[in-house]
Motif scaffolding. Structure first.
Motif, mmCIF file in Angstrom:
data_model
loop_
_atom_site.group_PDB
_atom_site.id
_atom_site.type_symbol
_atom_site.label_atom_id
_atom_site.label_comp_id
_atom_site.label_asym_id
_atom_site.label_seq_id
_atom_site.Cartn_x
_atom_site.Cartn_y
_atom_site.Cartn_z
ATOM 1 N N ARG A 47 0.831 -1.211 0.000
ATOM 2 C CA ARG A 47 0.000 0.000 0.000
ATOM 3 C C ARG A 47 0.863 1.257 0.000
ATOM 4 O O ARG A 47 0.530 2.246 -0.660
ATOM 5 N N ALA A 48 1.958 1.226 0.705
ATOM 6 C CA ALA A 48 2.864 2.381 0.721
ATOM 7 C C ALA A 48 3.472 2.614 -0.656
ATOM 8 O O ALA A 48 3.593 3.760 -1.119
ATOM 9 N N CYS A 49 3.852 1.543 -1.320
ATOM 10 C CA CYS A 49 4.411 1.669 -2.670
ATOM 11 C C CYS A 49 3.370 2.207 -3.641
ATOM 12 O O CYS A 49 3.669 3.072 -4.475
ATOM 13 N N ALA A 50 2.156 1.696 -3.543
ATOM 14 C CA ALA A 50 1.079 2.157 -4.430
ATOM 15 C C ALA A 50 0.796 3.636 -4.208
ATOM 16 O O ALA A 50 0.471 4.370 -5.154
ATOM 17 N N ALA A 51 0.934 4.095 -2.986
ATOM 18 C CA ALA A 51 0.688 5.517 -2.687
ATOM 19 C C ALA A 51 1.785 6.403 -3.253
ATOM 20 O O ALA A 51 1.538 7.569 -3.563
ATOM 21 N N GLY A 52 3.010 5.853 -3.384
ATOM 22 C CA GLY A 52 4.111 6.632 -3.954
ATOM 23 C C GLY A 52 5.309 6.822 -3.051
ATOM 24 O O GLY A 52 6.137 7.707 -3.297
#
Length: 505
Positions: free
Chosen positions: A123-128
């Protein structure tokens, strides 16, 4: 501003201002000392301090980190980071949301996110997120709100999931109970098949240390040593081109060394080929073993072609101080472009530094102490913007800020023509395959080269230089194959340390 992609996460310091950890020392003094020792990024953490006090301390810390060229992040308190103008923030799962933090900070700032599970990491990666802090690895007294202890295996599982979901390129550090006694173990045990840690985040290991600079040096040395197999694997996986412009005496040996480590060698002194070869994703080695007017012209043309393509160039100024012709050639090459790595013995590098040295052929008697060699390597690196590798009984490497010593090798290397040249070949493959940290790449190549020599020298069939060469090639190959198979026993022989180089005006 430090660009997120250029950040070195090797030794990530998280501050703690509590008396139990900091004692009665000044936090800014501790951070300053840690940066001298080799800390590569700093996170100022004070969640509950008075805002005005936190801002004042953050400003002082930012002045210090900027002097050292290291980014400062603020934990959670995004408004403080905005006011201070530092490089970014780190946020936990219970802190401000990523989107709001990005809105407040704007683009170009670093936002790191804590992750203790696969779901949190993805989720952190998807957020940027620009990087992840993975943990908690072990129980620790400096962070009371840990949800779970995941251990090195948990870190490895998260790294595997990141790679499998297309996030293999995001930098990662692990945090929680990491210290000098377990850093190499944690980094080795956290490895997944397709992704490794970029560094370790520590608190008390540095903040509570009696000598923060020494603690930072020790940690950085262990992190660099732990990254050696990453470099070896990168060369074997990518098979980078090593374009050698060198003399006929060593061409065959250099090509065999390149093949043994998994690189793809080409021996071409004709510069018209360089523009095409530079597009193939490799590196160029300019070995000044034979200097002629035509050869120098070819060196310059090839050098500039690789510079234009943004590819690494390794310069070996063989016998730089031996003749006026060679000294002139060195000046011509140094003014023609930018080298990635400059490799030479003591006399050669002193010549590059403007010291008048008489060399008998390509050899150089050593007159400098080890601290003087470290000063020479660091000074040359700062002048030329290149990693400098000063070869000798102890090899010294510097990128102008970090200075390392590699104590691997064997005296038989000095009894064979071309071992210095072939070290340049090995380094070229490493910096081509592992571009993110060229100092680490060069140190790993140097350590691998030295360990292979040590392993070859003790083989029963080796009786001298003649039997040493094939055994040496075999051991380079064996290290590559063992590393690919996950057999890291040879790493116990790697001797890499960070040197304490006093600042001189």
């Amino acid at each position: 501003m430090v660009k997120p992609a250029a950040v070195d996460y090797s030794v990530y310091l998280v501050t703690d201002s509590t008396p139990a950890i900091l004692g009665d020392r000044d936090l800014c003094d501790v951070v300053e000392a840690s940066l001298r020792g080799g800390v590569t990024i700093v996170q100022y953490r004070d969640k509950h301090g008075e805002r005005d006090t936190v801002v004042q301390t953050a400003r002082k810390l930012h002045e210090i980190t900027r002097r050292h060229g290291v980014p400062l992040l603020i934990n959670d308190r995004v408004d403080v980071a905005v006011e201070v103008g530092c490089e970014g923030v780190h946020i936990g799962q219970d802190d401000i949301e990523y989107s709001k933090a990005r809105e407040m900070l704007g683009e170009g700032k670093i936002i790191g996110v804590s992750a203790g599970s696969i779901d949190e990491a993805l989720r952190a990666c998807a957020a940027g997120a620009d990087y992840l802090g993975i943990g908690t690895v072990f129980a620790t007294a400096t962070k009371k709100d840990t949800k779970s202890i995941i251990g090195p295996q948990g870190v490895s599982t998260i790294l595997s999931a990141l790679a499998a979901n297309g996030h293999g390129g995001i930098p990662t550090v692990c945090i929680g109970g990491v210290n000098a006694s377990n850093t190499r173990q944690v980094m080795a045990q956290s490895v997944s098949p397709h992704k490794t840690l970029d560094g370790v985040a520590v608190v008390s290991a540095i903040v509570a240390a009696q000598d923060p600079a020494a603690a930072a040096r020790d940690l950085l040395g262990k992190v660099v040593a732990a990254k050696v197999p990453d470099v070896v694997q990168a060369v074997a996986r990518k098979g980078p081109l090593s374009h050698n412009m060198t003399n006929l005496v060593v061409q065959n040996f250099a090509a065999n060394v390149a093949l043994s480590i998994g690189a793809s060698p080409i021996m071409s002194n004709y510069a018209e080929e360089a523009a095409d070869l530079a597009k193939l994703g490799g590196a160029l080695v300019i070995n000044m073993g034979t200097v002629t007017p035509e050869g120098l012209k070819n060196y310059v043309q090839a050098f500039q072609a690789y510079n234009a393509a943004g590819r690494p160039v390794v310069f070996d100024p063989v016998g730089a101080g031996a003749t006026a012709v060679r000294r002139s050639a060195v000046k011509t090459l140094l003014s023609a472009g930018k080298f990635t790595v400059i490799k030479g013995n003591e006399g050669e590098l002193q010549t590059l530094h403007g010291v008048s040295v008489t060399q008998h052929g390509v050899d150089s008697a050593s007159t400098l102490t080890l601290p003087q060699k470290a000063q020479l390597a660091r000074s040359l690196s700062r002048v030329h913007g290149a990693v400098v590798l000063l070869t000798g009984a102890v090899d010294v490497l510097s990128d102008g800020r970090r200075t390392l010593r590699v104590d691997n090798g064997h005296e038989l290397l000095g009894m064979i023509t071309g071992t210095g040249c072939t070290l340049g070949t090995t380094v070229s493959a490493a910096v081509a395959a592992y571009p993110g940290d060229k100092l680490v790449a060069a140190a790993a190549a140097t350590a691998m080269f030295g360990v292979a020599a040590e392993m070859a020298a003790v083989r029963t069939e080796v009786r001298g230089p003649g039997t040493f060469v094939p055994a040496f090639l075999d051991e380079l190959y064996a290290i590559r194959k063992a590393t690919a198979a996950g057999d890291m026993r040879w790493l116990t022989m790697v001797k890499v340390q960070v040197m304490d180089v006093a600042e001189q005006e």
